[in-house]
Design a protein around this motif. Sequence first.
Motif, PDB file in Angstrom:
ATOM      1  N   ASP A  92       0.830  -1.208   0.000  1.00 21.13           N
ATOM      2  CA  ASP A  92       0.000   0.000   0.000  1.00 21.13           C
ATOM      3  C   ASP A  92       0.867   1.261   0.000  1.00 21.13           C
ATOM      4  O   ASP A  92       0.586   2.227  -0.721  1.00 21.13           O
ATOM      5  CB  ASP A  92      -0.922   0.007   1.220  1.00 21.13           C
ATOM      6  N   LEU A  93       1.924   1.265   0.809  1.00 25.06           N
ATOM      7  CA  LEU A  93       2.854   2.394   0.819  1.00 25.06           C
ATOM      8  C   LEU A  93       3.497   2.593  -0.552  1.00 25.06           C
ATOM      9  O   LEU A  93       3.604   3.716  -1.058  1.00 25.06           O
ATOM     10  CB  LEU A  93       3.947   2.172   1.861  1.00 25.06           C
ATOM     11  N   GLU A  94       3.914   1.491  -1.146  1.00 28.08           N
ATOM     12  CA  GLU A  94       4.568   1.562  -2.452  1.00 28.08           C
ATOM     13  C   GLU A  94       3.614   2.086  -3.516  1.00 28.08           C
ATOM     14  O   GLU A  94       4.001   2.863  -4.383  1.00 28.08           O
ATOM     15  CB  GLU A  94       5.103   0.178  -2.839  1.00 28.08           C
ATOM     16  N   ARG A  95       2.338   1.663  -3.447  1.00 30.05           N
ATOM     17  CA  ARG A  95       1.358   2.106  -4.441  1.00 30.05           C
ATOM     18  C   ARG A  95       1.130   3.617  -4.339  1.00 30.05           C
ATOM     19  O   ARG A  95       1.137   4.327  -5.352  1.00 30.05           O
ATOM     20  CB  ARG A  95       0.048   1.348  -4.250  1.00 30.05           C
ATOM     21  N   VAL A  96       0.921   4.115  -3.114  1.00 30.20           N
ATOM     22  CA  VAL A  96       0.706   5.549  -2.937  1.00 30.20           C
ATOM     23  C   VAL A  96       1.944   6.331  -3.358  1.00 30.20           C
ATOM     24  O   VAL A  96       1.851   7.364  -4.031  1.00 30.20           O
ATOM     25  CB  VAL A  96       0.336   5.879  -1.479  1.00 30.20           C
ATOM     26  N   SER A  97       3.112   5.834  -2.984  1.00 29.64           N
ATOM     27  CA  SER A  97       4.361   6.513  -3.328  1.00 29.64           C
ATOM     28  C   SER A  97       4.559   6.570  -4.840  1.00 29.64           C
ATOM     29  O   SER A  97       5.012   7.586  -5.379  1.00 29.64           O
ATOM     30  CB  SER A  97       5.550   5.797  -2.676  1.00 29.64           C
ATOM     31  N   LYS A  98       4.227   5.483  -5.522  1.00 31.41           N
ATOM     32  CA  LYS A  98       4.375   5.447  -6.975  1.00 31.41           C
ATOM     33  C   LYS A  98       3.450   6.451  -7.643  1.00 31.41           C
ATOM     34  O   LYS A  98       3.848   7.160  -8.589  1.00 31.41           O
ATOM     35  CB  LYS A  98       4.084   4.032  -7.489  1.00 31.41           C
ATOM     36  N   GLU A  99       2.208   6.538  -7.172  1.00 32.82           N
ATOM     37  CA  GLU A  99       1.272   7.506  -7.737  1.00 32.82           C
ATOM     38  C   GLU A  99       1.760   8.931  -7.506  1.00 32.82           C
ATOM     39  O   GLU A  99       1.647   9.798  -8.384  1.00 32.82           O
ATOM     40  CB  GLU A  99      -0.118   7.309  -7.130  1.00 32.82           C
ATOM     41  N   ALA A 100       2.299   9.185  -6.328  1.00 31.05           N
ATOM     42  CA  ALA A 100       2.829  10.515  -6.025  1.00 31.05           C
ATOM     43  C   ALA A 100       4.033  10.827  -6.909  1.00 31.05           C
ATOM     44  O   ALA A 100       4.200  11.963  -7.384  1.00 31.05           O
ATOM     45  CB  ALA A 100       3.224  10.595  -4.552  1.00 31.05           C
ATOM     46  N   GLU A 101       4.858   9.831  -7.142  1.00 36.47           N
ATOM     47  CA  GLU A 101       6.033  10.024  -7.996  1.00 36.47           C
ATOM     48  C   GLU A 101       5.618  10.352  -9.428  1.00 36.47           C
ATOM     49  O   GLU A 101       6.207  11.238 -10.074  1.00 36.47           O
ATOM     50  CB  GLU A 101       6.888   8.759  -7.963  1.00 36.47           C
ATOM     51  N   LEU A 102       4.614   9.646  -9.932  1.00 34.93           N
ATOM     52  CA  LEU A 102       4.124   9.922 -11.282  1.00 34.93           C
ATOM     53  C   LEU A 102       3.597  11.351 -11.385  1.00 34.93           C
ATOM     54  O   LEU A 102       3.835  12.053 -12.379  1.00 34.93           O
ATOM     55  CB  LEU A 102       3.029   8.924 -11.656  1.00 34.93           C
ATOM     56  N   TYR A 103       2.886  11.777 -10.345  1.00 39.66           N
ATOM     57  CA  TYR A 103       2.383  13.154 -10.334  1.00 39.66           C
ATOM     58  C   TYR A 103       3.544  14.147 -10.308  1.00 39.66           C
ATOM     59  O   TYR A 103       3.545  15.129 -11.073  1.00 39.66           O
ATOM     60  CB  TYR A 103       1.478  13.364  -9.125  1.00 39.66           C
ATOM     61  N   ALA A 104       4.517  13.908  -9.444  1.00 31.70           N
ATOM     62  CA  ALA A 104       5.651  14.831  -9.331  1.00 31.70           C
ATOM     63  C   ALA A 104       6.368  15.003 -10.671  1.00 31.70           C
ATOM     64  O   ALA A 104       6.758  16.117 -11.048  1.00 31.70           O
ATOM     65  CB  ALA A 104       6.631  14.326  -8.274  1.00 31.70           C
ATOM     66  N   LYS A 105       6.519  13.904 -11.393  1.00 34.27           N
ATOM     67  CA  LYS A 105       7.195  13.966 -12.690  1.00 34.27           C
ATOM     68  C   LYS A 105       6.354  14.679 -13.746  1.00 34.27           C
ATOM     69  O   LYS A 105       6.899  15.200 -14.731  1.00 34.27           O
ATOM     70  CB  LYS A 105       7.524  12.554 -13.171  1.00 34.27           C
ATOM     71  N   SER A 106       5.048  14.704 -13.538  1.00 32.60           N
ATOM     72  CA  SER A 106       4.157  15.306 -14.536  1.00 32.60           C
ATOM     73  C   SER A 106       4.017  16.817 -14.381  1.00 32.60           C
ATOM     74  O   SER A 106       3.541  17.491 -15.296  1.00 32.60           O
ATOM     75  CB  SER A 106       2.761  14.678 -14.440  1.00 32.60           C
ATOM     76  N   VAL A 107       4.420  17.337 -13.232  1.00 31.70           N
ATOM     77  CA  VAL A 107       4.226  18.759 -12.944  1.00 31.70           C
ATOM     78  C   VAL A 107       5.288  19.594 -13.650  1.00 31.70           C
ATOM     79  O   VAL A 107       6.489  19.287 -13.595  1.00 31.70           O
ATOM     80  CB  VAL A 107       4.284  19.019 -11.423  1.00 31.70           C
ATOM     81  N   LYS A 108       4.851  20.648 -14.302  1.00 27.95           N
ATOM     82  CA  LYS A 108       5.781  21.588 -14.902  1.00 27.95           C
ATOM     83  C   LYS A 108       6.068  22.680 -13.884  1.00 27.95           C
ATOM     84  O   LYS A 108       5.220  23.522 -13.583  1.00 27.95           O
ATOM     85  CB  LYS A 108       5.192  22.197 -16.175  1.00 27.95           C
ATOM     86  N   LEU A 109       7.281  22.659 -13.333  1.00 32.07           N
ATOM     87  CA  LEU A 109       7.650  23.615 -12.304  1.00 32.07           C
ATOM     88  C   LEU A 109       7.932  24.988 -12.907  1.00 32.07           C
ATOM     89  O   LEU A 109       8.381  25.103 -14.041  1.00 32.07           O
ATOM     90  CB  LEU A 109       8.871  23.122 -11.525  1.00 32.07           C
ATOM     91  N   ASN A 110       7.686  26.022 -12.104  1.00 32.58           N
ATOM     92  CA  ASN A 110       7.853  27.392 -12.568  1.00 32.58           C
ATOM     93  C   ASN A 110       9.317  27.771 -12.756  1.00 32.58           C
ATOM     94  O   ASN A 110       9.640  28.615 -13.585  1.00 32.58           O
ATOM     95  CB  ASN A 110       7.165  28.353 -11.584  1.00 32.58           C
TER      96      ASN A 110
END
Length: 266
Positions: A92-110
Motif C-alpha cells: 500500500d505504501l509503495e502504491r501511494v508513493s508510486k502515484e505521487a512520484e508519477l504526479y511529481a514527474k508530470s508537474v511543470k515547475l515554474n
Amino acid sequence: MNFLRFFLFIYLFPIAFSIENSNSHLLPRSLIIEYPENTKPHLKESIEELILHCTSWRFVVETSNISPWKTIPQECADYVKDYMTSRAYKIDLERVSKEAELYAKSVKLNGDGKDVWIFDVDETLLSNLAYYADHGYGLEVFDSIEFDNWVDKGTAPGIESILKLYEEVLRTGFKVFLLTGRSEKQRRVTVENLTNAGFHDWDKLILRGVEDHGKLATIYKSDKRNEIANEGFRILGNSGDQWSDLLGSALSIRSFKLPNPMYHIP
C-alpha cells in the motif's frame, strides 16, 4: 456470543493469516483463509465475519468516514497487527508513493524556486512501528510522554518507499518542507534521526512552537501552510498519514494519504 467470537478469533486468526517466511516475496494472501482441517463451518463463518468487520473498519478509517477515535477496536487488534507487519502495508505504501512520484514527474515547475512539496514526518518519513508494537498497534490510548521518550531515542527507521519518493521529488526540482506535529524542543533529535535514515536537503523543518501547543493538528498545519503560501510559495504536493496532515486551508494541488490504521490525530 460476542465473547465466543472474540475467543475464536484470537485462537484462529494467526493461522488464518500466516505467511511463511520462505514465501515473503509473494503478494499477501489476505483473501485466502486457511483453517485447521477439523474447523467447524460455523466457526469459519464467525472468523470470516470478524475479518470482514475489521477490513470494513480500516476502510472507513482510511477514507475519513469515521468519527474521531482513540484506540483501535479490541476485536481488531490482531487484524491491525497482521496488516502493519505484512507485505500488505508495504505494498500500500509503495502504491501511494508510486502515484505521487508519477504526479511529481508530470508537474511543470515554474523554475523560480517557489514550488513546494510538504512531507509529514511520523509514519510518513519515519516509522514508529517498533514503538506501537509495544503498545498494541493502537490498542492503548496514546501516551504523549512515552512517545516523546521514544522520539528522543532517535532510532526510528525511514520508510523505504517514501524515501524513494522524497529523493525523486528533490530530483524533480521541488523545494521540500517538512511539517510535523513534533515539538520544537525535539528539533535536534529529529534532524539527526532523519539524516541517519537517509533524508537530506530539505529546505524547512517546521515543528510546533510554544504558540502552537494545544492546537488541533488540522488547525496547526493549516496555519503553517498559510504562512508558507503567504511567503509566495506554491504548495503542489503533500504527503502524510493523517487526514489532518492534508485537510484544512492552504491545501496542496495534490495530496497523498498514506495508510495508518493504528491511530487518529484530529
